[in-house]
Design a protein around this motif. Structure first.
Motif, short mmCIF file in Angstrom:
data_model
loop_
_atom_site.label_atom_id
_atom_site.label_comp_id
_atom_site.label_asym_id
_atom_site.label_seq_id
_atom_site.Cartn_x
_atom_site.Cartn_y
_atom_site.Cartn_z
N GLY A 1 0.84 -1.19 0.00
CA GLY A 1 0.00 0.00 0.00
C GLY A 1 0.87 1.23 0.00
N ARG A 2 0.41 2.28 -0.68
CA ARG A 2 1.18 3.51 -0.77
C ARG A 2 0.23 4.69 -0.86
NH1 ARG A 2 6.07 3.37 -4.92
NH2 ARG A 2 6.72 1.83 -3.40
N GLU A 3 0.66 5.81 -0.28
CA GLU A 3 -0.14 7.03 -0.35
C GLU A 3 0.11 7.72 -1.69
OE1 GLU A 3 -1.15 10.87 2.43
OE2 GLU A 3 0.79 9.90 2.64
N LEU A 4 -0.97 8.24 -2.30
CA LEU A 4 -0.88 9.00 -3.54
C LEU A 4 -2.04 9.98 -3.59
CD1 LEU A 4 0.07 9.66 -6.44
CD2 LEU A 4 -1.37 7.76 -7.22
N ASP A 5 -1.69 11.25 -3.66
CA ASP A 5 -2.67 12.30 -3.86
C ASP A 5 -2.29 13.02 -5.14
OD1 ASP A 5 -4.22 14.62 -3.90
OD2 ASP A 5 -4.15 14.88 -1.73
N VAL A 6 -3.08 12.86 -6.19
CA VAL A 6 -2.72 13.43 -7.49
C VAL A 6 -2.76 14.94 -7.54
CG1 VAL A 6 -3.37 11.34 -8.75
CG2 VAL A 6 -5.04 13.20 -8.47
N THR A 7 -3.24 15.56 -6.48
CA THR A 7 -3.26 17.03 -6.43
C THR A 7 -2.01 17.59 -5.75
OG1 THR A 7 -4.46 17.17 -4.32
CG2 THR A 7 -5.79 17.03 -6.35
N VAL A 8 -1.12 16.72 -5.28
CA VAL A 8 0.09 17.15 -4.58
C VAL A 8 1.31 16.60 -5.33
CG1 VAL A 8 1.36 17.06 -2.40
CG2 VAL A 8 -1.15 17.16 -2.39
N GLU A 9 2.08 17.49 -5.93
CA GLU A 9 3.23 17.09 -6.76
C GLU A 9 4.21 16.19 -6.00
OE1 GLU A 9 5.36 16.78 -10.24
OE2 GLU A 9 3.45 17.81 -10.00
N ALA A 10 4.53 16.53 -4.76
CA ALA A 10 5.47 15.72 -3.98
C ALA A 10 4.92 14.32 -3.73
CB ALA A 10 5.78 16.41 -2.66
N SER A 11 3.62 14.20 -3.58
CA SER A 11 2.99 12.90 -3.37
C SER A 11 3.14 12.02 -4.62
CB SER A 11 1.51 13.07 -3.02
OG SER A 11 0.87 11.81 -2.93
N ILE A 12 3.00 12.64 -5.76
CA ILE A 12 3.15 11.90 -7.03
C ILE A 12 4.57 11.38 -7.17
CG2 ILE A 12 3.09 12.07 -9.54
CD1 ILE A 12 0.90 14.24 -9.16
N ALA A 13 5.54 12.27 -6.95
CA ALA A 13 6.95 11.87 -7.08
C ALA A 13 7.29 10.73 -6.13
CB ALA A 13 7.85 13.08 -6.83
N ALA A 14 6.84 10.82 -4.90
CA ALA A 14 7.12 9.77 -3.92
C ALA A 14 6.44 8.46 -4.29
CB ALA A 14 6.67 10.22 -2.53
N ALA A 15 5.22 8.53 -4.76
CA ALA A 15 4.46 7.32 -5.09
C ALA A 15 5.06 6.57 -6.27
CB ALA A 15 3.00 7.67 -5.38
N LEU A 16 5.74 7.28 -7.15
CA LEU A 16 6.28 6.65 -8.35
C LEU A 16 7.65 5.99 -8.15
CD1 LEU A 16 5.20 9.21 -11.09
CD2 LEU A 16 4.13 7.03 -10.49
N GLN A 17 8.20 6.07 -6.96
CA GLN A 17 9.48 5.42 -6.68
C GLN A 17 9.34 3.91 -6.81
OE1 GLN A 17 12.48 7.01 -6.01
NE2 GLN A 17 11.27 8.79 -6.63
#
Length: 89
Positions: A52-68
């Motif tokens: 499981g991973r957090e992803l909020d598509v409205t937050v750029e940093a969240s996107i970058a972290a989720a794509l690791q």
């Protein structure tokens, strides 16, 4: 797990869960969504090493972290602003 995974954005929704469960026995799957605990609970329920991973598509940093560690993204979210996830990857 060192393998790159398939991130399912909206992975704890009805459609996302079904796709994650169908892929989980053959591929490394990451269930992602705005609520980390819900993503982790869904991943645990599916089993097969799903994460499981957090992803909020409205937050750029969240996107970058989720794509690791992600090789592919499947979007199962019903939001108007999903393009940043697809573009970055």
């Amino acid at each position: 797990m060192s393998e790159q995974g398939i991130l399912i954005a909206g992975g704890y929704g009805v459609v996302g869960q079904r796709i994650a469960a169908a892929l989980a026995s053959d591929y490394p799957v990451i269930v992602a969504g705005r609520h980390l605990e819900q993503a982790k609970a869904t991943a645990a329920a599916i089993g097969h090493g799903v994460r499981g991973r957090e992803l909020d598509v409205t937050v750029e940093a969240s996107i970058a972290a989720a794509l690791q560690g992600v090789a592919a993204v499947m979007s199962c979210i019903d939001q108007p602003r999903t393009r940043p996830v697809a573009r970055r990857h």
